[in-house]
Design a protein around this motif. Sequence first.
Motif, PDB file in Angstrom:
ATOM      1  N   GLY A  14     -33.522 -43.592  40.775  1.00 35.99           N
ATOM      2  CA  GLY A  14     -34.635 -42.747  41.618  1.00 35.99           C
ATOM      3  C   GLY A  14     -35.507 -42.074  40.380  1.00 35.99           C
ATOM      4  O   GLY A  14     -36.781 -41.716  41.228  1.00 35.99           O
ATOM      5  N   GLU A  33     -34.587 -37.120  29.556  1.00 38.76           N
ATOM      6  CA  GLU A  33     -33.434 -37.637  29.912  1.00 38.76           C
ATOM      7  C   GLU A  33     -32.436 -37.238  28.839  1.00 38.76           C
ATOM      8  O   GLU A  33     -32.893 -37.190  27.718  1.00 38.76           O
ATOM      9  N   ARG A  41     -26.651 -43.952  35.990  1.00 42.27           N
ATOM     10  CA  ARG A  41     -25.423 -44.546  36.376  1.00 42.27           C
ATOM     11  C   ARG A  41     -25.707 -46.080  35.996  1.00 42.27           C
ATOM     12  O   ARG A  41     -24.606 -46.825  35.815  1.00 42.27           O
ATOM     13  N   VAL A  58     -25.273 -54.922  42.374  1.00 46.68           N
ATOM     14  CA  VAL A  58     -25.494 -55.542  43.628  1.00 46.68           C
ATOM     15  C   VAL A  58     -27.085 -55.165  43.908  1.00 46.68           C
ATOM     16  O   VAL A  58     -27.275 -54.090  44.419  1.00 46.68           O
ATOM     17  N   GLN A 501     -29.538 -40.093  44.481  1.00 44.93           N
ATOM     18  CA  GLN A 501     -28.587 -40.331  45.380  1.00 44.93           C
ATOM     19  C   GLN A 501     -28.113 -38.975  46.140  1.00 44.93           C
ATOM     20  O   GLN A 501     -27.457 -39.245  47.259  1.00 44.93           O
ATOM     21  N   GLY A 508     -27.084 -45.498  46.452  1.00 38.81           N
ATOM     22  CA  GLY A 508     -27.213 -46.854  46.330  1.00 38.81           C
ATOM     23  C   GLY A 508     -28.603 -47.035  45.890  1.00 38.81           C
ATOM     24  O   GLY A 508     -29.649 -46.386  46.053  1.00 38.81           O
ATOM     25  N   THR A 509     -28.939 -48.305  45.054  1.00 38.61           N
ATOM     26  CA  THR A 509     -30.306 -48.287  44.493  1.00 38.61           C
ATOM     27  C   THR A 509     -31.525 -48.534  45.599  1.00 38.61           C
ATOM     28  O   THR A 509     -32.522 -47.668  45.173  1.00 38.61           O
TER      29      THR A 509
END
Length: 542
Positions: A14, A33, A41, A58, A501, A508-509
Amino acid sequence: MTRKRAIVIGSGIGGIACAIRLQSLGFDTQIVEQLADVGGRAFVRRVDGFTFDMGPTVITVPHFIEELFALERDAAMLDEPDFPPAVLAEGQSLCPGGSGGAHTRRYVDIVPILPFYRIYFDDGTFFDYDADPANVRAQIARLAPEDLAGYERFHEAARAIFQRGFLELGYTYFGSIGSMVSVLPDLLRLGAIQPLFSLVSKYFKSDKMRQVFSFEPLLIGGNPLKVPAIYAMIHFVEKTWGVHFAMGGTGALVAGLVRKFEELGGTLRLNAKVARIDVEKRGRQRAATGVTLADGEVLPSDLVVSNADYATTYLKLVDKAHRRINRDALVRFRKQSMSLMVIYFGYRMQAGDPDLRHHNIILGPRYEELLTDIFERKILAADFSQYLHIPTITDPSLAPPGHHAAYTLIPVPNNHSAIDWDAVGEGFADTVLRFLDERGYIPDLRDRIVHRSFVTPDYFEDVLGSHVGNGFGVEPRLTQTAFFRPHNRSEDVSNLYLVGQGTQPGGGTPSVMMSAKMTAREIARDFAIDPQIVGGRPRVLS
Ligand SMILES: Cc1cc2nc3c(=O)[nH]c(=O)nc-3n(C[C@H](O)[C@H](O)[C@H](O)COP(=O)(O)OP(=O)(O)OC[C@H]3O[C@@H](n4cnc5c(N)ncnc54)[C@H](O)[C@@H]3O)c2cc1C
């Protein structure tokens, strides 16, 4: 004209997606970062010749990825269509044969995965889940013929929820209670507000089908017993646009996004932990003016976007004196999502290895009771369900020749529990791997294993900085959805925004990429970005 500066705290998917959008909106954007590499994640662990994606595997909604790779400098295209124009007819695929569009293919190769998941039940039977209605019906006929008619009705209910909840409202930023109230009647009419498991139980009689059609929110930290039925849309999102995998692993996708960001002129600083978001009083207003790093260095900027955990952002990075809202109380009131134990392991292949799939869901003997243990009672039960990921089935380059790289992920309570992971982690990992071996999923695994490591909720708390080690930010449940979810635009401090998130729309991506676009739209509006650049006025309900 001097360009305005933006800082994004954190390089989760994100954060990077938002940074790409800010760079193309015309800001000079820097990502800072705290870790030694990007992804959050989606960090990559490379060890003993194995490449393990530590988190998301996924990939869904590949055109969200295509949209990011298509962006250009100073041409933010925030008004590009959020979704392809029409819902596809049954059986049609948007991406026949391949997944990525022309822009994506310049950075990463994305391929479709079939079946989407093989779901094993505790009695050894399994369900191969994919987008083909004939296949889904055949699987139901084999395992629970009494549920065939119910499936058709569930399918129609999920389609209606997907149409309204995702295609029409997916990108709505709920900045005010009024925006939420205006859509409630529709959601009530669609039955989208009741718990997902209740909706599914209306249509399916068999326990197996109830599990198959309700487990998916677990992949984004939601308890199927509590998450609103609007999440039935996941079924349709996957059905419509497929399940995909980035060759080289999700890390290759993240690397591609970083490359895109840098090509647009953005800069990245690693090993740069933000200790404080700097805030200045301007009359009765308070405005973010940059960040101070842990080593004391000050990085000034015109706006700050935090991709760090929502609770951590407010409780640790924004001085209490600058918070208009009682964030301590709000964080206490909010429920954090569950956490995870993830075991990464490499093992030698063996002739006659069982026919596992790329994505395997292995359900334990209990479902509702186990969910209650994880989410409510917060105890580590003796039984467990797991998601076993074997990417080398699709991409052998992730392991040395003759080996598989795998991970298995077990939902566990977050650190609001009394579990001492230092004391129980190793033993629990042994139990899970023994289960895979003795139940015949990977026979003789313990003799063949050449690498093993794991993370627990302590990793999420201590390394990623997530409040009480949550795996997925605040838990997706009705009282924490849409307007009730943390806002992407801070109410406390102007020029401070959140992405990822923990914010709207959720985890979720695909959702964090949506969150990046929503946040960028808020910024474009606040900074009165030239509509010529934005390509039209951002649509915001507030
Ligand atoms: C094991 C696992 C499997 C998953 N599987 C899937 C899946 O298959 N499909 C899917 O769609 N989703 C999946 N998810 C969910 C998905 O990974 C997340 O929702 C998403 O990646 C979160 O991205 P984010 O942008 O919110 O940021 P995060 O990934 O949470 O990153 C936040 C970043 O901020 C940095 N940071 C925090 N504090 C500071 C600070 N003070 N200074 C500087 N940097 C800071 C952190 O180091 C981190 O890099 C999975 C999640 C996990 C944990």
